[in-house]
Write an enzyme that holds these catalytic residues in place. Structure first.
Site, PDB file in Angstrom:
ATOM      1  N   HIS A   1      70.029  87.595  14.809  1.00  9.67           N
ATOM      2  CA  HIS A   1      70.168  86.235  15.327  1.00  9.67           C
ATOM      3  C   HIS A   1      69.112  85.352  14.670  1.00  9.67           C
ATOM      4  O   HIS A   1      67.931  85.431  14.988  1.00  9.67           O
ATOM      5  CB  HIS A   1      70.023  86.174  16.850  1.00  9.67           C
ATOM      6  CG  HIS A   1      70.193  84.769  17.342  1.00  9.67           C
ATOM      7  ND1 HIS A   1      71.430  84.186  17.511  1.00  9.67           N
ATOM      8  CD2 HIS A   1      69.286  83.798  17.612  1.00  9.67           C
ATOM      9  CE1 HIS A   1      71.274  82.929  17.891  1.00  9.67           C
ATOM     10  NE2 HIS A   1      69.986  82.680  17.963  1.00  9.67           N
TER      11      HIS A   1
ATOM     12  N   CYS B   1      75.073  84.253  22.534  1.00  8.48           N
ATOM     13  CA  CYS B   1      75.465  83.809  21.189  1.00  8.48           C
ATOM     14  C   CYS B   1      76.769  84.498  20.772  1.00  8.48           C
ATOM     15  O   CYS B   1      76.840  85.728  20.719  1.00  8.48           O
ATOM     16  CB  CYS B   1      74.352  84.114  20.192  1.00  8.48           C
ATOM     17  SG  CYS B   1      74.824  83.791  18.486  1.00  8.48           S
TER      18      CYS B   1
ATOM     19  N   THR C   1      77.699  73.843  14.677  1.00 12.30           N
ATOM     20  CA  THR C   1      78.240  73.986  16.035  1.00 12.30           C
ATOM     21  C   THR C   1      77.908  75.345  16.640  1.00 12.30           C
ATOM     22  O   THR C   1      77.852  75.482  17.852  1.00 12.30           O
ATOM     23  CB  THR C   1      79.766  73.783  16.065  1.00 12.30           C
ATOM     24  OG1 THR C   1      80.379  74.700  15.166  1.00 12.30           O
ATOM     25  CG2 THR C   1      80.130  72.356  15.678  1.00 12.30           C
TER      26      THR C   1
ATOM     27  N   HIS D   1      75.151  80.841   9.501  1.00 16.37           N
ATOM     28  CA  HIS D   1      76.366  81.264   8.805  1.00 16.37           C
ATOM     29  C   HIS D   1      76.717  80.245   7.745  1.00 16.37           C
ATOM     30  O   HIS D   1      76.250  79.105   7.787  1.00 16.37           O
ATOM     31  CB  HIS D   1      77.532  81.412   9.796  1.00 16.37           C
ATOM     32  CG  HIS D   1      77.941  80.149  10.472  1.00 16.37           C
ATOM     33  ND1 HIS D   1      77.219  79.592  11.507  1.00 16.37           N
ATOM     34  CD2 HIS D   1      78.985  79.332  10.265  1.00 16.37           C
ATOM     35  CE1 HIS D   1      77.825  78.482  11.908  1.00 16.37           C
ATOM     36  NE2 HIS D   1      78.894  78.299  11.161  1.00 16.37           N
TER      37      HIS D   1
ATOM     38  N   CYS E   1      76.411  86.772  17.709  1.00 15.77           N
ATOM     39  CA  CYS E   1      75.743  88.039  18.039  1.00 15.77           C
ATOM     40  C   CYS E   1      76.747  88.998  18.680  1.00 15.77           C
ATOM     41  O   CYS E   1      76.721  90.198  18.412  1.00 15.77           O
ATOM     42  CB  CYS E   1      74.560  87.805  18.964  1.00 15.77           C
ATOM     43  SG  CYS E   1      73.081  87.178  18.133  1.00 15.77           S
TER      44      CYS E   1
HETATM   45 ZN   LIG Z   1      73.316  85.044  17.385  1.00 13.56          ZN
END
Ligand SMILES: [Zn+2]
Length: 137
Positions: free
Chosen positions: A47, A5, A95, A100, A8
């Site tokens: 996450h 990710c 995406t 977020h 992350c």
């Molecule tokens: Zn993440």
């Protein structure tokens, strides 16, 4: 942390980011794809894939940071408008699958578009939708 990710990795400082603000639960950083100067992303440090996975504390922390950053962006750039965008799932335009939101300064004629295809259902339909949602709260 999820190994594949990108957000992350940003949180872990494994890849560079232009960081505006951080606290125990959130990280605010400049979007590489600036739509307008001052376009900031606010992410959970944990996450969390989308809004459905946020716990109460994470939800509160993210919006506390978003409001704080929005006030700071206004102070720094004095845009005539500011939008907050958040997407969940591909049809919504998500995406990066790490929760977020976008704090986006807005200007007349800046090219951002949000098509809002209003359907205007009847009051009875609205009440039925409302009942469906309340039943799952
Ligand atoms: Zn993440």
């Amino acid at each position: 942390m999820k190994a594949d990710c990108v957000f992350c990795k940003l949180v872990a400082k494994q890849i560079p980011a232009s960081i505006v603000y951080e606290d125990d639960a959130t990280l605010a950083f400049m979007d590489l794809g600036q739509v307008n100067p001052g376009h900031v992303l606010v992410a959970c440090k944990a996450h969390v894939e989308d809004v459905y996975a946020l716990d109460e504390a994470q939800a509160a922390a993210v919006f506390r940071t978003a409001a704080r950053v929005a006030r700071a962006v206004r102070g720094a750039f004095d845009p005539p408008g500011l939008s907050i965008y958040q997407a969940n799932g591909k049809p919504a335009g998500q995406t990066v699958f790490h929760f977020h939101l976008h704090v986006l300064p807005r200007h007349d004629g800046d090219g951002m578009q949000l098509v809002w295809p209003v359907k205007n259902p009847s009051r009875e339909k609205l009440e039925a939708y409302c009942a469906q949602i309340r039943a799952t709260l």
